[in-house]
Motif scaffolding. Structure first.
Motif, short mmCIF file in Angstrom:
data_model
loop_
_atom_site.label_atom_id
_atom_site.label_comp_id
_atom_site.label_asym_id
_atom_site.label_seq_id
_atom_site.Cartn_x
_atom_site.Cartn_y
_atom_site.Cartn_z
N THR A 1 0.80 -1.13 0.04
CA THR A 1 -0.08 -0.39 0.00
C THR A 1 0.86 1.31 0.13
O THR A 1 0.28 2.45 -0.29
CB THR A 1 -0.84 0.12 1.06
OG1 THR A 1 -0.38 -0.06 2.31
CG2 THR A 1 -1.97 -0.95 1.05
N GLU A 2 2.19 1.22 0.38
CA GLU A 2 3.16 2.33 0.31
C GLU A 2 3.57 2.17 -1.22
O GLU A 2 4.08 1.44 -1.65
CB GLU A 2 4.22 1.80 1.27
CG GLU A 2 3.72 1.95 2.79
CD GLU A 2 5.04 1.63 3.70
OE1 GLU A 2 6.31 1.79 3.11
OE2 GLU A 2 4.97 1.25 4.73
N LYS A 3 3.52 3.70 -1.64
CA LYS A 3 3.97 3.79 -3.11
C LYS A 3 5.39 3.24 -3.30
O LYS A 3 5.92 2.82 -4.40
CB LYS A 3 3.75 5.30 -3.72
CG LYS A 3 4.06 5.37 -4.94
CD LYS A 3 3.65 6.70 -5.37
CE LYS A 3 3.99 6.99 -6.79
NZ LYS A 3 3.01 6.87 -7.89
N GLU A 4 6.47 3.67 -2.37
CA GLU A 4 7.82 3.16 -2.33
C GLU A 4 8.08 2.44 -1.15
O GLU A 4 7.71 2.75 -0.27
CB GLU A 4 8.88 4.34 -2.46
CG GLU A 4 8.47 5.18 -3.92
CD GLU A 4 9.43 6.31 -3.88
OE1 GLU A 4 10.68 6.31 -3.52
OE2 GLU A 4 9.00 7.46 -4.39
N ARG A 5 8.91 1.30 -1.15
CA ARG A 5 9.14 0.35 -0.20
C ARG A 5 10.59 -0.22 -0.60
O ARG A 5 10.93 -0.03 -1.63
CB ARG A 5 8.13 -0.75 -0.04
CG ARG A 5 7.81 -1.36 -0.90
CD ARG A 5 6.35 -1.03 -1.44
NE ARG A 5 6.00 -2.19 -2.59
CZ ARG A 5 5.46 -1.62 -3.58
NH1 ARG A 5 5.28 -0.50 -3.75
NH2 ARG A 5 5.17 -2.64 -4.42
N GLU A 6 11.14 -0.88 0.64
CA GLU A 6 12.28 -1.44 0.34
C GLU A 6 12.22 -2.98 0.79
O GLU A 6 11.76 -3.15 1.90
CB GLU A 6 13.47 -0.76 1.38
CG GLU A 6 14.77 -1.24 0.95
CD GLU A 6 15.69 -0.45 2.09
OE1 GLU A 6 16.11 0.78 1.59
OE2 GLU A 6 16.46 -1.06 2.72
N VAL A 7 12.90 -3.77 -0.09
CA VAL A 7 12.89 -5.30 0.42
C VAL A 7 14.32 -5.75 0.25
O VAL A 7 15.17 -5.11 -0.30
CB VAL A 7 12.04 -5.85 -0.65
CG1 VAL A 7 10.61 -5.58 -0.34
CG2 VAL A 7 12.70 -5.63 -2.14
N ALA A 8 14.42 -6.87 0.89
CA ALA A 8 16.04 -7.26 1.16
C ALA A 8 16.32 -8.50 0.07
O ALA A 8 15.31 -9.24 -0.42
CB ALA A 8 15.94 -8.23 2.36
N VAL A 9 17.54 -7.94 -0.49
CA VAL A 9 18.08 -9.25 -1.33
C VAL A 9 18.86 -10.40 -0.58
O VAL A 9 19.68 -10.02 0.07
CB VAL A 9 18.87 -8.65 -2.44
CG1 VAL A 9 19.92 -9.70 -3.26
CG2 VAL A 9 18.22 -7.66 -3.35
N VAL A 10 18.52 -11.56 -0.68
CA VAL A 10 19.01 -12.41 0.44
C VAL A 10 19.94 -13.49 -0.45
O VAL A 10 20.52 -14.23 0.26
CB VAL A 10 17.93 -13.25 1.25
CG1 VAL A 10 17.21 -12.24 1.96
CG2 VAL A 10 16.97 -13.95 -0.09
N GLY A 11 20.22 -13.33 -1.51
CA GLY A 11 21.08 -14.34 -2.38
C GLY A 11 20.77 -14.30 -3.94
O GLY A 11 20.09 -13.35 -4.43
N GLY A 12 21.48 -15.23 -4.52
CA GLY A 12 21.49 -15.24 -5.79
C GLY A 12 22.22 -16.38 -6.58
O GLY A 12 22.83 -17.17 -5.79
#
Length: 187
Positions: free
Chosen positions: A140-151
């Motif tokens: 619901t927030e227009k901008e947010r931050e998520v975690a990169v946990v691997g690749g």
């Protein structure tokens, strides 16, 4: 009876004193950091939960969810995701991969998702590589931050973060377009 006690005592002492031989061997060595790289990525993904060709499909919904404020995604709903990744925000933009994964509606009052996505790239510089995200996603927030946990591939042992920005939402037509700007530290 006394002979059995002496025999057991002798066997016990032998097992304690006998060296242990096996084929398994491990050795702890100090971690030597490989040269780390920082990559900054910018792309878009398109999520459609309805319409002719949805990219997110409801796979489980609880039957005991009480009345909540998000009827489209009630608390506990689980979705499978296969969203196209594109260079630009337009649905006709060049596809550079897919976001595959799951998200679950994880809040009873405000629409929030716990999101696991694997951004698999199928063209360009990172072809054959992927980034894994696992994080709370307050959509619901227009901008947010998520975690990169691997690749994997060029993003092996990745860490970092991705800033997500909802660019467009229309559930009946083309769904939601999300802009992703990721900063990734990898080897």
């Amino acid at each position: 009876m006394e002979e059995n006690k002496i025999l057991w005592l002798a066997l016990t002492l032998y097992m304690i004193a006998a060296p242990v031989y096996c084929r398994y061997h491990s050795q702890s060595v100090p971690y030597v950091s490989l040269r780390k790289k920082v990559s900054k990525l910018h792309f878009f993904f398109h999520d459609r939960i309805s319409g002719k060709n949805p990219t997110s499909v409801l796979i489980a919904r609880p039957n005991i969810t009480k009345e909540d404020k998000s009827p489209a995604l009630p608390f506990g709903s689980l979705f499978a995701v296969y969203d196209p990744l594109t260079v630009g925000p337009e649905p006709t933009s060049e596809v550079i991969g897919h976001a595959e994964g799951l998200y679950v509606s994880s809040s009873q009052d405000v629409l929030t998702l716990v999101t696991y996505l694997d951004f698999g790239f199928t063209s360009g510089r990172f072809n054959g590589s992927s980034l894994s995200l696992f994080s709370r996603n307050a959509v619901t927030e227009k901008e947010r931050e998520v975690a990169v946990v691997g690749g994997r591939g060029k993003f092996r042992m990745a860490t970092g973060f991705a800033r997500l920005k909802t660019r467009f939402t229309n559930e009946t037509a083309s769904g939601t377009v999300v802009e992703c700007r990721a900063t990734v530290v990898h080897h």
